[in-house]
Design an enzyme around this catalytic site. Sequence first.
Site, PDB file in Angstrom:
ATOM      1  N   ILE C 463      83.182 -15.614 -32.556  1.00 15.93           N
ATOM      2  CA  ILE C 463      84.394 -16.067 -31.866  1.00 15.93           C
ATOM      3  C   ILE C 463      84.172 -17.429 -31.221  1.00 15.93           C
ATOM      4  CG2 ILE C 463      85.157 -13.698 -31.523  1.00 15.93           C
ATOM      5  CD1 ILE C 463      84.275 -13.908 -28.596  1.00 15.93           C
ATOM      6  N   GLY C 464      83.188 -18.140 -31.765  1.00 16.59           N
ATOM      7  CA  GLY C 464      82.820 -19.442 -31.208  1.00 16.59           C
ATOM      8  C   GLY C 464      81.463 -19.370 -30.540  1.00 16.59           C
ATOM      9  N   GLY C 506      76.738  -9.393 -27.930  1.00 21.84           N
ATOM     10  CA  GLY C 506      76.818  -9.604 -29.374  1.00 21.84           C
ATOM     11  C   GLY C 506      75.568 -10.188 -29.996  1.00 21.84           C
ATOM     12  N   ALA C 507      75.068 -11.263 -29.418  1.00 20.13           N
ATOM     13  CA  ALA C 507      73.947 -11.964 -30.051  1.00 20.13           C
ATOM     14  C   ALA C 507      72.706 -11.083 -30.088  1.00 20.13           C
ATOM     15  CB  ALA C 507      73.648 -13.259 -29.302  1.00 20.13           C
ATOM     16  N   ASN C 612      69.358 -20.321 -30.245  1.00 22.71           N
ATOM     17  CA  ASN C 612      69.689 -21.657 -30.737  1.00 22.71           C
ATOM     18  C   ASN C 612      70.046 -22.480 -29.511  1.00 22.71           C
ATOM     19  OD1 ASN C 612      71.339 -23.952 -31.422  1.00 22.71           O
ATOM     20  ND2 ASN C 612      71.674 -23.097 -33.458  1.00 22.71           N
ATOM     21  N   LYS C 614      71.270 -25.285 -29.048  1.00 23.43           N
ATOM     22  CA  LYS C 614      72.532 -26.032 -29.042  1.00 23.43           C
ATOM     23  C   LYS C 614      73.725 -25.118 -28.770  1.00 23.43           C
ATOM     24  CE  LYS C 614      73.024 -29.527 -31.949  1.00 23.43           C
ATOM     25  NZ  LYS C 614      73.370 -30.446 -33.067  1.00 23.43           N
ATOM     26  N   GLY C 683      72.067 -11.474 -23.120  1.00 25.31           N
ATOM     27  CA  GLY C 683      73.393 -12.065 -23.284  1.00 25.31           C
ATOM     28  C   GLY C 683      73.555 -13.347 -22.507  1.00 25.31           C
ATOM     29  N   GLY C 685      76.920 -15.318 -23.016  1.00 31.17           N
ATOM     30  CA  GLY C 685      78.284 -15.835 -23.111  1.00 31.17           C
ATOM     31  C   GLY C 685      79.045 -15.800 -21.809  1.00 31.17           C
ATOM     32  N   GLU C 686      78.584 -15.009 -20.850  1.00 36.02           N
ATOM     33  CA  GLU C 686      79.343 -14.852 -19.617  1.00 36.02           C
ATOM     34  C   GLU C 686      78.609 -15.357 -18.379  1.00 36.02           C
ATOM     35  OE1 GLU C 686      81.932 -10.923 -20.679  1.00 36.02           O
ATOM     36  OE2 GLU C 686      79.791 -10.648 -20.452  1.00 36.02           O
TER      37      GLU C 686
END
Lengths: 322, 172, 724
Positions: C463-464, C506-507, C612, C614, C683, C685-686
Amino acid sequence: MREFTFHRAASVADLPAGATIIAGGTNLLDLMKLEVIAPEALVDITRLPLDRVEPEGEGLRIGALVRNSDLAAHPTVRRDYPVLSRALLAGASGQLRNMATTGGNLMQRTRCPYFYDRRMACNKRDPGAGCAAIGGVTRNHAILGASDHCIATYPGDMAVALRALDAVVEIDGPSPRRVPLADFHLLPGDTPHVETVLQPGEIITAVILPAPVGGQQRYRKVRDRASYAFALVSVAAVVGMDGGRISHAALAFGGVAHKPWRDPEVESLLLGREPSDALFHEAAEILLRPAQAHGENAFKIPLLRRALMATLRDATGMETTA
Amino acid sequence: MQITLHLNGTSHPLDVDPRTTLLDALRHHLGLTGTKKGCDHGQCGACTVLMDGRRINACLTLACMAEGHDITTIEGLGTPGNLSPLQQQFLDHDGFQCGYCTPGQICSATGMLEEIAAGWPSHVSDSLDGPYDLTHAEIAERMSGNLCRCAAYTNIVAAIRQAAQGTREDAA
Amino acid sequence: MTRHLRVDGPTHDDRLDQMAQGVIGQPLNRLEGPLKVSGRATYAAEARPRDLAYGVLVQAAIPAGTVLDIGDAPGALAVIQDKRMIRYAAQGLDQKGPTSGPDRVEYMGQSIALVVAETFEAARHAAQTIAVRYKPEEVPVDPESVTPELPPKKQSAAGDVDKAMREAAFALDRVWRTPSQMAAAMEPHAAIAEWDGDHVTIRAALQMLSSNRKQMADALGIRESKLRLLSPYVGGGFGSKLGINAEAVAAAIAARELGRPVMVAMTRQQVFDLAHRRSETRQRIRLACDAGGRLTGIGHDVLVSTLPGSEFTEPVAQATPFTYQAAHRQVVHAVARIHRGCAGSVRAPGEAVGVTVFECAMDELADMAGIDPVDLRLKNIPDVEPTTGRPFSSHKLAEALREGAKRFGWSDRRPTGQRAEGEWFIGMGMAAAVRVNMLQESRARVTLVQDGHAIVETDMTDIGTGTYTILGQLAAEMLGLPPDRVEVRLGDTQFPPASGSGGSFGAASSGNSVFLACEEIRGQIAKAMGCNEADLTLQDGMARAGNIVRSLSELVNGTITGEGHLQPGKTEKSHRQATWGSHWAEVAVNRWTGEVRVRRMMGVFACGRVLNEKTARSQCLGGMSFGIGIALTEALEHDPRDGHAVSRDLAEYHIPTHADVPALEVHFLPERDAYVGPLQAKGLGELGICGAGAAVLNAIHNACGVRVRELPATPDKIIAGMDP
């Protein structure tokens, strides 16, 4: 969006009767998609030769189809009417400025969220239906010149600068006429659906600027984010100084009323006086004397005072430092 | 109604409802879905295309009014195997995440750099007279009509600055 | 063969570090990047099946009641009001569809029907003008107007906070409010449904396909095996696409009824009405400390809201029990059942607003006690989870605070109101960052092909977040292939079911499943080499063991396939897992207008292994920018009379623009967390959003002395606290 017939105008003289004029379309299509307005016929005027900026006497004639971005970047406007460039550049986005036109911008409708929402009562959309904004979320509504029927604001920036510059609107139609911008937009009263003096069958062909007055020109816009947002309040100021005294003062205010607001009493107070905080406070008092809050928008009263103080200090060469 | 769109260098005859926006003509009629619909009201910039070289919102343009103009979409700027310098910089700087606002950002940046080259000032320019340095603040203000909820803003501005520098060096 | 792993214990063996390819962690460009920057990546509404019809949802114009009847729609193909149509979106990981029955209205704007026409223009007009008759009902819409529920499982207490407050050297007791907030992903929800006999394929904007398939099958009343979901590219989620929503269910029903494919895309206004909102919150925070700044009492009383019958409630105080030490503690979690739009997960549910407010309170306490805000935090970091005594899986808060202070130049911070440039006050602020860490069950299949390329398949989504890229990197690392020799296929329920994208899991979850699948393949290669897997080195398509070197094309006869299956296990309970960091901001506050500009912002984060550099950094940039929105600009306003979302478009709901966000800086602390699976990755993303807004708000105070406790800090709230 309701179905409509589409025409391309051949000339200003030959506009189909009853058709709604479309130029930049940035606000019209926005509202048509929501069926806030639902014209039966559209006439595209973008191919008419109304896109020139040319001298008129000592002033400037701005064609109704001149795009906001072209107007903001026009060398004469930048040099002689910088408040207009600044106001234009403070509005919308690069993309929208490339589309929006001078005439269309004057016809911009309010951003009142109750006007935009067909589930809500709105005297603008449906005269006599009532005003759902009153008693609702009123953060960005008018504090000056509103009525019991409508508390919406005119949302634009360009017109606020034009108001300070004493611009005149050129109208073509059955009887061509020129109307000072001061008289072009109307207060809501009990007919908030009537927003301008433009009559059916009439079209704005140009905006005329009088001879440049020089002075210090400022456009200060306060908004909820750094860019791409409508004004909470804005101030357009053209201020001349002579021998330490204010020799010219034209002040127009956006985001606070149903039209770009200007108060001659404020300006006459300033004329001939030395700039000082006390003077500016007095000016703000006069400006805000008729102000009326509607719930959440009460903050606009102190905010407008503060924006005016800062703008006047800045334009008269006083410090604005923290 | 019958119209012809001049799109990415090719003419496309189309039969559209007068209500069809340029954006929906691209997406629904021509299958050019690179131009995105994020808000349909000129509030996000995802639909940005170039009309006669200028960036505009395709969602607020009727397809029938776009006739006679040259339209360039993201598909006309480059291909996956042959990216434009801006596209390549977006890729290298990770100037996107979900990618949905990206075509609009790239079309917008393409038009925006032309505006700077033409000497147009911005809201944050100190002077209205230019010339304008490609500072972070200048680029950010000029790109503010393109929202990015993944908020790749930091990387997008870096990508644009890099691409513009490349162009300026090429010209020099 | 499938390799299973339940994470029941630590992984101290840094396997990925021992691999030879050297690509994991590298800042590689996104695999799918060229498609995205050239406009060729196709999102939900971007397939063009033949004979496609267009549907537009009809929305309720009352806050609650019954739909009596719906009129005709001239020019439309059909008006569909099917009892299977859902009233609001499913929550993340729901195993069943949400409440159905569009004849009942629970909130203003709810979907009550679908109009389908040959063209989008015709469908939109018909949906907007169709006549609907209702029997309305009076319902509460203000969270403070009802007696809230106090779910017993969500309350906790130890000691006596009141007593701690009475006896404290310094005691703070304040109330903060945050408004409803929206994910506002740039891609509006959309779906295209197409039936083939009794089998339906739905292309939609979804974050978690394996649970979405269960929800959708339940909603439609079909077997899961008759349903395929496709989400190859998702234009942002941030929680808003965790569960199925009205448009996809309606598209499937309509496509069946009309016997042709149907697309339903929400308008932006519909997204504001129909996607879950983050609940508004009222948060009372009590902090007691001794003269030296050691906390003795922590109280966090929370009021949130959602619809009656909805299980999810914003877990505001989720991180409060373990972030700081204190003997006396209490969490109160109250839930108001009201009829605003359904509440649900928006990026970092809980911490996004809970940590933000808590970290503002810590700043106020530091101010009150005359202690540097960084020191106050350092003094109160617990050694073990205070409420349970569990160890932490890893803990980097202190390091993130010290590293951040050094990098940001914290020692240059002046006392409140002492720094100005022109008409701007300048100030600096900081906050801790913390977010719980989770794993979810996840499966993946990896196929190594004789010609030396590999294919990764899982129904995971990108999702990006960078999933395509990191899964490709993992496979490349484990199988010794250049990254461009790995193809990653995602977003299709025909692939093995993954965790999906949500909750920052997710990752790590999907990554571990790919890792396991690759281990399985490595085992088979080792067998062919006649060596132990541990002795096998794979690099650039060559296999090496001792002095034997062979190319993969010699070893692979056709293909080798391995599957990986990860399950969370005992470490979920045995250790408190969290990610940590610190936020730093420098802001300017206009002396006249109260406008705030963020001039500098930096985050220091520890999230285990970075897969990653980046894409990980980009995730943090995004989170920090969300934090700017929470602090300064974002509010979904509700009408006080009917609860409807008033700021329901992108002109009124102000997500930050380019101009609101400076060049942000991100630093990662090197870390391997042994308790979160063999990747040792957590995680990310948050984490970037959790507390970011507090750094901005605390900087505002340092600049001009104003505390804004009712978010966002728009100019009106700043000038209210300023001298005239």
